[in-house]
Design a protein around this motif. Structure first.
Motif, PDB file in Angstrom:
ATOM      1  N   ALA A  85     107.514 -39.038  75.071  1.00 46.33           N
ATOM      2  CA  ALA A  85     108.151 -38.901  73.751  1.00 46.33           C
ATOM      3  C   ALA A  85     107.083 -38.861  72.669  1.00 46.33           C
ATOM      4  O   ALA A  85     107.170 -38.049  71.736  1.00 46.33           O
ATOM      5  CB  ALA A  85     109.115 -40.062  73.512  1.00 46.33           C
ATOM      6  N   TYR A  86     106.065 -39.719  72.789  1.00 43.64           N
ATOM      7  CA  TYR A  86     104.999 -39.712  71.774  1.00 43.64           C
ATOM      8  C   TYR A  86     104.131 -38.460  71.865  1.00 43.64           C
ATOM      9  O   TYR A  86     103.526 -38.064  70.873  1.00 43.64           O
ATOM     10  CB  TYR A  86     104.149 -40.981  71.858  1.00 43.64           C
ATOM     11  CG  TYR A  86     104.753 -42.115  71.045  1.00 43.64           C
ATOM     12  CD1 TYR A  86     104.726 -42.088  69.652  1.00 43.64           C
ATOM     13  CD2 TYR A  86     105.393 -43.179  71.654  1.00 43.64           C
ATOM     14  CE1 TYR A  86     105.300 -43.091  68.892  1.00 43.64           C
ATOM     15  CE2 TYR A  86     105.974 -44.198  70.902  1.00 43.64           C
ATOM     16  CZ  TYR A  86     105.917 -44.140  69.516  1.00 43.64           C
ATOM     17  OH  TYR A  86     106.488 -45.140  68.760  1.00 43.64           O
ATOM     18  N   PHE A 113     108.620 -42.967  77.535  1.00 43.85           N
ATOM     19  CA  PHE A 113     108.012 -43.523  76.315  1.00 43.85           C
ATOM     20  C   PHE A 113     106.800 -42.686  75.885  1.00 43.85           C
ATOM     21  O   PHE A 113     106.729 -42.186  74.765  1.00 43.85           O
ATOM     22  CB  PHE A 113     107.612 -44.962  76.636  1.00 43.85           C
ATOM     23  CG  PHE A 113     107.002 -45.737  75.494  1.00 43.85           C
ATOM     24  CD1 PHE A 113     107.792 -46.497  74.654  1.00 43.85           C
ATOM     25  CD2 PHE A 113     105.630 -45.746  75.281  1.00 43.85           C
ATOM     26  CE1 PHE A 113     107.239 -47.246  73.626  1.00 43.85           C
ATOM     27  CE2 PHE A 113     105.063 -46.484  74.261  1.00 43.85           C
ATOM     28  CZ  PHE A 113     105.873 -47.235  73.433  1.00 43.85           C
ATOM     29  N   PHE A 114     105.839 -42.515  76.812  1.00 42.34           N
ATOM     30  CA  PHE A 114     104.610 -41.810  76.433  1.00 42.34           C
ATOM     31  C   PHE A 114     104.849 -40.309  76.250  1.00 42.34           C
ATOM     32  O   PHE A 114     104.248 -39.696  75.378  1.00 42.34           O
ATOM     33  CB  PHE A 114     103.493 -42.079  77.445  1.00 42.34           C
ATOM     34  CG  PHE A 114     102.954 -43.482  77.347  1.00 42.34           C
ATOM     35  CD1 PHE A 114     102.291 -43.902  76.202  1.00 42.34           C
ATOM     36  CD2 PHE A 114     103.144 -44.395  78.358  1.00 42.34           C
ATOM     37  CE1 PHE A 114     101.806 -45.202  76.078  1.00 42.34           C
ATOM     38  CE2 PHE A 114     102.667 -45.700  78.248  1.00 42.34           C
ATOM     39  CZ  PHE A 114     102.000 -46.095  77.110  1.00 42.34           C
TER      40      PHE A 114
END
Lengths: 270, 299
Positions: free
Chosen positions: B103-104, B100-101
């Motif tokens: 990807a950001y 998740f992180f």
């Protein structure tokens, strides 16, 4: 795939699965509305034979209300209280996906619940089918937009989880009683009917009846659809404006009441 | 060389409360800088303003040459932040969090960090089922995942066991050697002393002392503690005056002398023991620690 697209997809994927893994969300998205639907299906036709005519729109509206007003705001408030949004902020997660992705995944969950209701109600309970499927789809989309907007806005303006329950119930309980889900809107006294027109569910039930179920609407159904869509968009814009990354940041929440403006206009104009 | 973190005339005010009042600070690249202070001293406010979580009330802040508020979008990829409370969605697993992180941040997931922080076996465990230490290790792994130039750590070893703590210290030194700048806020004086190249002691929103741990401890009025245990315990009842000793006390079979100058005290002590035919069992010399100096400043 760009960074933003990839991150959005990853975020969406997580939120969608959270809707199944989180017990509270699973309850509000699926178990509560489907359980209530089965209960009503077995009880109500015996008490009120006309219920079969409105069973599908009523139970779909109930599913939308449960998922959006009861399910959607709570995780937003707990995430803010637990510092999840602060983690997001320092890692560059923008506000838009934080609010829009839960709304979208909730819309998918409630869409699946609605499909189950629409597919099984005629078979299990001899419920009347919509006569205009396109309009049925339009009304449910407008209702979904309005209620996910409400849910997100409640999650943003609510100062604590206790207040979230209060804010959600302020819309949920009157919607159950007054919107036409349990008894026809026409049976309500004039003053109460005006009050009921401040609720998204009332406009949805009226539009379902007038546009898709082949029955009569109590007031202009397309006006209600426009109000639903407009209030949904307003709610999302207001939620983005009022969003707080943490509980320590103070922000006035009264501008959130502006979301009721289209409904007030509706009371006066429709 | 331009500092990686620059703070000039920084103030942070919340209503009537001034959390930070006119702070000046510069942290060089590849330095581990410890920010120390009692509760409410302004450490977290300083960190949050540098991380872009809050706007300063006044002053000039730069991190990696960027304004933390106006250039937050650019800065977020250059800094790694471990917040005091990890703050993850309770159903998110370490593997999901890493994906998740990352990807950001636009970088591939760093599963090697999960392995390094001993989280591989727990990578599919929801966040709320992880122990406090595992949650903090995950927070650190995520802060490091995009190879930041500047790392902000708030109480990084709170809740970690001794082994994990030593492992983390080793890793931070490695990152420092690779050129990463680390700003560390901690209550743990031993950690700050062992790890930091320089420290600053923050008191009531102002910097009370800045320098290397050695410089700070040397600047104090602290006395060196000389603890002695002997076979015949002659020192216990012996009030023989030793040079440079300010006071003495007895604790757990040890006689403890507080000395202004151990160069005078220790040789005189050994001579005295020989003259009394006593035999040394244990002799410990403890310089004033950073904690002693911290207490001296804050009290």
């Amino acid at each position: 795939m760009g960074v933003t697209t990839s991150a959005f997809a990853r975020h969406f994927n997580f939120e969608f699965r959270a809707g199944l893994r989180n017990k509270n969300l699973l309850l509000m998205n699926y178990l509560f509305p489907l359980g209530f639907y089965l209960l009503m299906g077995f009880i109500m036709p015996g008490i009120n034979p006309f219920f079969q005519d409105v069973m599908i729109p009523s139970m779909v509206t109930f599913a939308v209300l449960a998922a959006t007003l009861l399910g959607l705001p709570y995780p937003l408030v707990t995430a803010r209280e637990a510092g999840v949004f602060r983690s997001y902020k320092v890692n560059g997660v923008p506000t838009l996906p934080i609010l829009v992705i839960p709304a979208l995944t909730t819309a998918i969950h409630l869409g699946l619940t609605a499909i189950v209701i629409v597919a099984t109600a005629p078979l299990l309970f001899d419920a009347s089918m919509p006569v205009n499927w396109v309009n049925f789809g339009i009304v449910i989309s407008a209702l979904g937009l309005a209620c996910t907007g409400f849910g997100v806005l409640i999650g943003v303006v609510s100062p604590s989880t206790r207040m979230t329950v209060l804010y959600s119930q302020m819309f949920f309980v009157p919607s159950m009683m007054l919107s036409g889900m349990m008894m026809p809107l026409g049976m309500l006294p004039d003053g109460i009917r005006k009050l009921a027109m401040l609720l998204p569910a009332t406009h949805a039930m009226n539009a379902f009846n007038g546009l898709s179920m082949g029955t009569t609407a109590d007031f202009t159904p397309w006006g209600g659809v426009i109000i639903l869509a407009l209030s949904g968009m307003m709610a999302l814009v207001l939620a983005l404006y009022l969003f707080r990354w943490d509980n320590w940041t103070r922000r006035r929440s009264w501008p959130g009441l502006l979301v009721l403006l289209p409904y007030v206009v509706g009371v006066l104009a429709l | 060389m331009k500092p990686m973190i620059e703070v000039e005339g920084f103030c942070k005010v919340y209503g009537d409360i001034t959390a930070v009042n006119g702070m000046n600070l510069a942290v060089r690249q590849g330095e581990i800088f410890g920010l120390l202070g009692p509760n409410g001293a302004g450490k977290t406010s300083t960190l949050e303003c540098l991380e872009g979580l809050r706007a300063p009330s006044e002053g000039f802040l730069r991190v990696a040459g960027l304004d933390p508020v106006r250039e937050r979008k650019k800065l977020r990829h250059l800094i790694g932040v471990q917040l005091q409370s990890a703050g993850m969605p309770e159903n998110m697993t370490p593997m999901e969090a890493m994906r998740f992180f990352c990807a950001y941040h636009g970088v591939p997931p760093r599963d090697d960090l999960l392995e390094r922080f001993d989280l591989t076996a727990k990578q599919k465990t929801p966040f709320h089922d992880l122990s406090t230490g595992q949650q903090r290790r995950l927070g650190l792994a995520l802060a490091l995942a995009h190879k930041p130039q500047v790392l902000f750590l708030d109480e990084p070893t709170a809740g970690l066991d001794v082994g994990s703590r030593a492992e983390l210290h080793g890793m931070l030194r490695e990152f420092r050697d690779d050129g990463t700048t680390v700003l560390l806020a901690t209550h743990d004086m031993a950690e700050a002393e062992a790890l930091s190249d320089r420290v600053a002691i923050l008191l009531n929103g102002c910097l009370a002392a800045t320098g290397t741990p050695l410089e700070i401890t040397a600047a104090g009025a602290g006395l060196t503690r000389v603890s002695v245990q002997t076979k015949a315990a002659v020192l216990q009842d012996d009030h023989h005056a030793l040079p440079a000793v300010v006071r003495r006390m007895i604790k757990d079979n040890y006689v403890i002398y507080f000395s202004r100058d151990i160069g005078q005290t220790v040789p005189a002590l050994i001579d005295h023991l020989q003259s009394r035919d006593d035999e040394l069992i244990d002799l410990r010399v403890e310089r004033p620690s950073l904690e002693d100096r911290f207490l001296e400043i804050t009290q």
